[in-house]
Structures are given as C-alpha cells and as structure tokens.
Design an enzyme around this catalytic site. Sequence first.
Site, mmCIF file in Angstrom:
data_model
loop_
_atom_site.group_PDB
_atom_site.id
_atom_site.type_symbol
_atom_site.label_atom_id
_atom_site.label_comp_id
_atom_site.label_asym_id
_atom_site.label_seq_id
_atom_site.Cartn_x
_atom_site.Cartn_y
_atom_site.Cartn_z
ATOM 1 N N CYS A 49 0.889 -1.209 0.092
ATOM 2 C CA CYS A 49 -0.118 -0.077 -0.037
ATOM 3 C C CYS A 49 1.019 1.116 -0.129
ATOM 4 O O CYS A 49 1.989 1.303 0.434
ATOM 5 C CB CYS A 49 -0.902 -0.038 1.281
ATOM 6 S SG CYS A 49 -2.273 1.362 1.250
ATOM 7 N N ASP A 51 0.423 3.739 1.677
ATOM 8 C CA ASP A 51 0.189 4.196 3.375
ATOM 9 C C ASP A 51 1.591 4.635 3.797
ATOM 10 O O ASP A 51 2.756 3.598 3.560
ATOM 11 C CB ASP A 51 -0.451 3.201 4.079
ATOM 12 C CG ASP A 51 -0.428 3.593 5.536
ATOM 13 O OD1 ASP A 51 0.153 4.013 6.155
ATOM 14 O OD2 ASP A 51 -1.888 3.672 5.798
ATOM 15 N N ARG A 53 3.064 4.438 6.410
ATOM 16 C CA ARG A 53 3.371 3.478 7.796
ATOM 17 C C ARG A 53 4.072 2.001 7.305
ATOM 18 O O ARG A 53 4.416 1.307 7.930
ATOM 19 C CB ARG A 53 2.262 3.444 8.756
ATOM 20 C CG ARG A 53 2.065 4.717 9.280
ATOM 21 C CD ARG A 53 0.803 4.578 10.010
ATOM 22 N NE ARG A 53 -0.428 4.152 8.998
ATOM 23 C CZ ARG A 53 -1.551 3.925 9.339
ATOM 24 N NH1 ARG A 53 -2.160 4.236 10.788
ATOM 25 N NH2 ARG A 53 -2.786 3.499 8.448
ATOM 26 N N HIS A 110 -2.113 -4.621 4.997
ATOM 27 C CA HIS A 110 -1.964 -4.039 6.433
ATOM 28 C C HIS A 110 -3.225 -3.536 7.100
ATOM 29 O O HIS A 110 -4.335 -3.185 6.573
ATOM 30 C CB HIS A 110 -1.019 -2.849 6.261
ATOM 31 C CG HIS A 110 -1.489 -1.619 5.608
ATOM 32 N ND1 HIS A 110 -2.168 -0.391 6.606
ATOM 33 C CD2 HIS A 110 -1.866 -1.126 4.351
ATOM 34 C CE1 HIS A 110 -2.412 0.701 5.611
ATOM 35 N NE2 HIS A 110 -2.456 0.007 4.463
ATOM 36 N N CYS A 113 -6.162 0.215 6.970
ATOM 37 C CA CYS A 113 -5.873 0.626 5.357
ATOM 38 C C CYS A 113 -6.967 1.581 5.130
ATOM 39 O O CYS A 113 -8.147 1.119 4.974
ATOM 40 C CB CYS A 113 -5.988 -0.651 4.492
ATOM 41 S SG CYS A 113 -5.535 -0.160 2.608
HETATM 42 ZN ZN LIG Z 1 -3.387 0.791 2.960
#
Ligand SMILES: [Zn+2]
Length: 218
Positions: A49, A51, A53, A110, A113
Amino acid sequence: MTILKTRREILRLLAGFRRFHRKFYLKGKPSFLRLSERGQSPKTLIIACSDSRVDPAILSSANPGELFVIRNVANLVPPFESGSGFHGVSAAIEFAVVNLKVQNVVILGHRQCGGIRSLFQPDALQANGFVAQWMSIAQEAYRSVKVRFPDASMDLQCRECEKESIRASMQNLMTFPFVKEAKLNRGLSILGLYFDLELGQLLELDDEWKDFRQIILS
Ligand SMILES: [Zn+2]
C-alpha cells in the site's frame, strides 16, 4: 507557516540522504557502485500500500537492490486486461516477472488501510474520483465480508476485508498469462502477507490461500 514547515521537512529528508550516501557510497556494503555496475536483480516483487506506515523496505530491513516494489492504494492488483490504456501496475508486474524474472511475488496488506475503509465509507471519497474507481477492484472482497460478517463492527469488517482483498489480488495476479506461466514453468511463488501495525505482528496466508497465521518471531 506551511511553507516553513514543508521546508523543514525537506531539509530533514536531505539530512537523511546525507546519511544514506555515507552508508552506501563512502563506506557501504553492499554499495551502490556495485549495483550500478551490475544492474538490479531483485528476487522478490512486493506489492504494498502507499500508506506511509507500510514501507516494505523498512519493514523487511531490505538492502538496496533486494526488492522490486509496487505501491498503490490498498495494495491491489487489477485483473489482467488486454488492449490499450495506462496500466501502471500491470506494466510493473510484467517487468518484474518477465524481464527481471523474480522468484517471489508478495502481496503485503495491512491493518488500518484507508483504501479498504473507503469501501465502507464511500461518502468520504470524491464521487467518480480515481480512488473510488480504483477501489472497485476490491468490491467483491467487500461484498463477501458483508455476507460472512453481517453483524460485526465496521472495524472488524475492515480487518477481514483487508485480508480478503489480499486473496483477491493474488487471484487477479493469476489472470496474467505470464504470471501463470512463470508459476507453472519456473516455480514462481505467490505469497500473501498482512502487517498488523496495531499489534506489530506479521501474518502469512497459508498454502491453500484460506487462513492467515501469525508468523512467530524467534
Ligand atoms: Zn493501505
């Protein structure tokens, strides 16, 4: 205020590049000079992703040259489509599997999300926007979770959908003729991983692509 803050952030990134340069160019092993001479030959493609993190290289402490990485909203793989169009994810998968001949493809999902959550809160998205259109890849996973866990909280449904969409992406991967061919003829492995960032746990999908199990760290 905002400009100053942005600049400070960029300065911090530049300081990070200085440390990186010192490590990999001045006294490093493996060094980028070797990588630049020989070219890249990563063994693993990770689809993760966007993202902030969930950076696969940070999560796996990988060295430069080890991972070929695709990142997009909700770590999704679209189904194979022939014909024209700007298929960025498909192009990168093709390059990794056909040209680089990676041995493994990992879909890394994850917890928390935002892309998956948007399926449950469609009003939060721009109508007919790119994200909504992109997330339609996971619609089937969303519907399946709604049927299997009708009374569960949205949080739990999101968690299940995060996992279910990993399975869906793995199945979509198999719709690419060159992926199927690489799996049959040279043993390309396709793996599903799930990073629970709340608990600091990594889970793997079993060989039957049914259940996720926590990987026990020793
Ligand atoms: Zn995500």
